[in-house]
Design a protein around this motif. Structure first.
Motif, short mmCIF file in Angstrom:
data_model
loop_
_atom_site.label_atom_id
_atom_site.label_comp_id
_atom_site.label_asym_id
_atom_site.label_seq_id
_atom_site.Cartn_x
_atom_site.Cartn_y
_atom_site.Cartn_z
N VAL A 108 44.59 29.66 43.05
CA VAL A 108 44.69 30.14 41.50
C VAL A 108 45.25 28.74 40.71
O VAL A 108 44.96 28.49 39.63
CB VAL A 108 45.59 31.18 41.38
CG1 VAL A 108 45.79 31.57 40.24
CG2 VAL A 108 44.97 32.45 42.22
N PRO A 145 46.92 39.66 35.18
CA PRO A 145 45.85 39.24 35.69
C PRO A 145 44.87 40.48 35.93
O PRO A 145 43.67 40.51 36.16
CB PRO A 145 45.84 38.44 37.21
CG PRO A 145 47.18 38.92 37.49
CD PRO A 145 48.20 39.35 36.08
N ARG A 160 39.39 35.23 39.67
CA ARG A 160 39.84 34.58 40.80
C ARG A 160 41.01 35.61 41.38
O ARG A 160 41.34 35.67 42.60
CB ARG A 160 40.26 33.28 40.49
CG ARG A 160 40.76 32.51 41.82
CD ARG A 160 39.91 32.39 42.75
NE ARG A 160 40.20 31.43 44.26
CZ ARG A 160 41.08 31.88 44.94
NH1 ARG A 160 41.42 33.46 44.97
NH2 ARG A 160 41.36 31.34 45.97
N ARG A 161 41.74 36.04 40.54
CA ARG A 161 42.92 37.11 40.88
C ARG A 161 42.27 38.35 41.54
O ARG A 161 43.24 39.22 41.91
CB ARG A 161 44.01 37.33 40.06
CG ARG A 161 44.51 35.76 39.52
CD ARG A 161 45.58 35.61 40.69
NE ARG A 161 46.85 36.23 40.55
CZ ARG A 161 47.90 36.09 39.81
NH1 ARG A 161 47.80 35.34 38.77
NH2 ARG A 161 48.81 37.17 40.02
#
Length: 300
Positions: free
Chosen positions: A58, A107, A163-164
């Motif tokens: 991240v 996120p 991405r999270r």
């Protein structure tokens, strides 16, 4: 939208201006092809940096996104000679920083925090135009160009959200790979055979879109084969759809370049060299929300 098969590469005035030829001069087929190769290389570099960041984690992705946002801001504001560039630079830094911070902090809220950043940007956009004082000219052009820039900057933050998520370490590189592969394949195809064209003034052809979609489908199939939600051809569909969006946005950027080249002031010096960079980064940035929606629609 009409397709013109009678156009020749020598008619691409806007693309030639982006490649550095004097305004109003008819480009050669070699000049148009060289521009497409330059765009392909820039796209590969941008996609590679973002994909590498997403693969590493991240924080590296945050650094990569910030770098792309910085390059997009500089290339867009100075490459298109936007009126009110200094104020636009301040707004761009605030929007990019706010979007990145919001998506990292929340996120699991998707793009919702980004909408708050855009909401705060609206009154600041008008305040910026009012603050220009007696030099306030081409107000609509300035407002529109800076607004597009802010939307693109906050759109890139969607990569941090993706991405999270679950399987984000696989989804994000696959998405970036589909966008990059589709655009690179399309640019190389246009460098060789930009016909039939979408418009006589733009050296972009329909075969390039088809090739780009096929390249995106292949990357999606290979990149998402380990994710259960994208088995049975879903990965190929996602890759093809993402690549199609990216290729069409790239064609839109080419039309925008034609329009910008036809308006005063004429592009000179660094502005000419920055325009291809701005076109590539803007295309990749605006492709991100579509990729995010497509992936989550099928994965959900």
């Amino acid at each position: 939208m009409t397709v013109d098969s009678s156009a020749t590469p020598a008619e691409s005035v806007g693309e030639d201006a982006a490649a550095g030829a004097p305004a109003g001069r008819q480009p050669s087929a070699a000049a148009a092809g060289t521009l497409q190769i330059q765009l392909a290389v820039l796209t590969a570099l941008t996609g590679g940096v973002l994909a590498a960041g997403s693969y590493l984690g991240v924080v590296p992705l945050l650094v990569a996104v910030g770098l792309v946002q910085l390059l997009l801001t500089v290339s867009w504001l100075f490459g298109t000679a936007v009126p009110g560039r200094r104020g636009g630079l301040v707004l761009a830094v605030l929007a990019a920083g706010g979007a990145d911070a919001a998506t990292v902090h929340w996120p699991h809220s998707g793009y919702s925090p980004v909408l708050g950043v855009l909401g705060l940007a609206v009154p600041l956009l008008f305040a910026h135009q009012l603050s220009r004082g007696v030099v306030r000219t081409r107000v609509v052009e300035s407002l529109a160009d800076i607004t597009v820039l802010l939307v693109a900057l906050v759109a890139l933050a969607g990569l941090l959200v993706l991405r999270r998520q679950g399987n984000g370490d696989i989804l994000t590189p696959a998405v970036l790979g589909a966008i990059t592969a589709g655009l690179v394949a399309a640019h190389f195809t246009d460098a060789v055979y930009p016909a039939p064209r979408f418009d006589p003034a733009v050296a972009r052809g329909l075969p390039a879109v088809v090739v780009g979609v096929l390249a995106g489908a292949l990357v999606g199939l290979l990149g998402l084969r380990r994710v259960i939600e994208f088995t049975g051809g879903r990965g190929a569909f996602v890759g093809a759809a993402i690549a199609a969006v990216a290729c069409l946005l790239s064609i839109g950027a080419a039309f925008s370049g034609v329009r910008a080249s036809a308006l005063p002031p004429a592009p000179v010096g660094a502005a000419v060299r920055l325009r291809p960079v701005a076109a590539v980064l803007m295309t990749m940035a605006l492709s991100t929300p579509a990729a995010y929606v497509l992936v989550n629609a099928l994965a959900g």
